[in-house]
Design an enzyme around this catalytic site. Sequence first.
Site, short mmCIF file in Angstrom:
data_model
loop_
_atom_site.label_atom_id
_atom_site.label_comp_id
_atom_site.label_asym_id
_atom_site.label_seq_id
_atom_site.Cartn_x
_atom_site.Cartn_y
_atom_site.Cartn_z
N ASP A 160 0.51 -0.83 0.42
CA ASP A 160 -0.15 0.19 0.49
C ASP A 160 0.71 0.96 -0.22
O ASP A 160 0.88 1.92 -0.98
CB ASP A 160 -0.74 -0.05 1.00
N ASP A 172 4.81 1.16 4.27
CA ASP A 172 4.48 -0.59 4.64
C ASP A 172 4.05 -1.80 4.03
O ASP A 172 3.94 -1.34 2.66
CB ASP A 172 3.46 -0.48 5.85
N TYR A 205 -6.32 2.03 9.17
CA TYR A 205 -5.44 3.42 7.87
C TYR A 205 -6.62 3.25 6.41
O TYR A 205 -6.10 3.56 5.50
CB TYR A 205 -4.81 1.99 7.64
N GLU A 226 4.28 10.76 3.24
CA GLU A 226 3.75 9.82 2.87
C GLU A 226 3.67 9.52 1.09
O GLU A 226 3.28 10.75 0.96
CB GLU A 226 2.31 10.01 3.51
#
Length: 456
Positions: free
Chosen positions: A76, A79, A227, A434
Site C-alpha cells: 500500500d 508499509d 488506515y 507519506e
Amino acid sequence: MLIPKILIPIILSARISSQPVTAGYNYKEALKLSLLFYEAQRSGILPESNRISWRSDSALNDQGIKGEDLTGGYYDAADFVKFGFTIAYSMTILAWGLVSYEETYRRIGQHNATAEAIKWGTDYIIKCHTAPFEFYAQVGDFPSDHKFWGRPEELNMTRPAHKIDKDQPGSDVAAEAAAALASASIVFQKIDPDYSHELIRHSTELFDFAYEYRGLFLDTFPGSKHYHENDDYYDELAWAAIWLYKATRLSKYAEIAKTLYTEHNLNQKPKTFFYNSKYAGIQVLLSQEFKNQEYVQAIKEFCDFAVDGMDKTPKGLIYINKLGTLAHAASISYVCLQASNFDKPEDKYVNLAKDQAAYILGSTGFSYLVGYGDSYPKQPHHAASSCKDLPAVCNWDDFRSTKPNPQILYGALVSGPSQIDHYEDVREEYLYNEVTIDYNAGLHSLLAGLMQHFNS
Ligand SMILES: *[C@@H]1O[C@H](CO)[C@@H](O)[C@H](O)[C@H]1NC(C)=O
Ligand SMILES: *[C@@H]1O[C@H](CO)[C@@H](O)[C@H](O)[C@H]1NC(C)=O
C-alpha cells in the site's frame, strides 16, 4: 547509491530533447516516473523486466486460510500491508485513464507499461477472489506490520489474510474490486480478449456478492479503521455497476446504477473525489454515458465548487485534508478534466487541472513527485527505499536517519504541504511525506488527460 539503469536515458532525454511540454512541465516524463513507483510497490515474484534494482521477490508466503496463493499485488504505502480496497481503487483509476486517453498512451509509448501495471493489480484481485462469495480483502496486519521498518524482502512477521464472505460481507471492497476488474476488462478487450473475459467473469461475481450481501468492510474487520475510512458502500456499488455497464453494455447494470443514484443521494456534492468517495466519478460517468442534464448538473456543481469554492492554499493548491493533500487535488482535477467537454468545453476545469498539476510538478519551486525536476522530496516516508544497498542491515535507524533515502523512490507523489503551503522533507513526518499507490493513481491519469488535451 544505485540509479536504475533504465532511468539514465529518461533523464538524459528530458534534458536534451525539444519535445513539446505544457506550461513548462513534461507530463510524459512525470507519467513514466509514476510507473516506476508502481513497480517499486510490487509484491510477490518479480518478473525479469523489473526495473527497480533494489527490489526483488518478497512476501512469497502470503496465503489464504486454506493455503490459497495470495502472492503478488501491491504494497500500500511505506508499509507492507496489501489492502484490497486501495489496490482496486488505484487500478480502476489507472484503467479509466487508459481507456479514456488510449491514443495518448500509444503515442507516448506507455500503453503497454500502464496495462502491465494494471494487470499486476488485477491478477492479484483475481487470486483473492477464491469463490463466488469470497474475497480476501487484506493481507497483513497493521499492528504487526508497523513494528517493522525495513525491506519487504526481509519481512518475517505473520501476515494474516482477512476474508469477506456471506457472513462477514464487505460491499465496499467487493464492489471496488468489481469496478477494477470491469474497467480493466475494457483495457484488455483488444489486446488480450481471453483475459478480458476472465476479468468480466470475476467482476460480475464480485458485484453480485457486494450487492446481495451488504456490509462495510470496516464493520467486518474493525482493525482496518486504523488506515482506511469509508462511511457507506452505495457509491462503490453504483461505481461498480457503471463500470460493468461500460464493459458489458448490459442494461441491467445501467439500471442498477441509476436506481442507486436516485435512492441513495448520489447526486450530492461531495467533499472530494478519493479512494473512499466515488460520487463525482459516478456523476461524470453517468453524464458521459447518458447525457442526462441531472447528472451533468451534479458534476458541474462539484467542479464549479472545485474551481471557486474549495479551500486553496495561498499558492493555489486545493486543500481538502492534511493527509494526501496533493492526491486529493490531483484526483479532483482528474475527474473535472473528465467533465470538461460535455456540451461546450469548460476551460476553467482544464485550467484548474493544469494549475494543480503545475503545483505538484514545481510551480512553487519544488516538485512533489520524487525524481522529477531538480528539487524534490529526498526523504519519502517509505521503508524499502530508506534501506542502503545489501548487505547493509535495514531497520528503525534508517527510519530515523536524517540523510536522503539511499534509494530514490522515482515517481512517488508525497502527501504534500499544509494549508499554508508549508512542507518539510522529513521521513518521519508522514503528514508531509507519506506515499501510497492510491495517491499516485489520480495524478497518473491526470497527466495522461492533460497530454491528450494539449496534444503534448
Ligand atoms: C506488453 O508487451 C509485451 C511484449 O510485446 C507483451 O508480451 C505483453 O503481453 C504486453 N503486456 C500487456 C499488458 O499488453
Ligand atoms: C524477524 O527478524 C528480526 C530481525 O532480524 C528478529 O529479531 C525476529 O526474531 C524475527 N522474527 C521472526 C518471527 O522470525
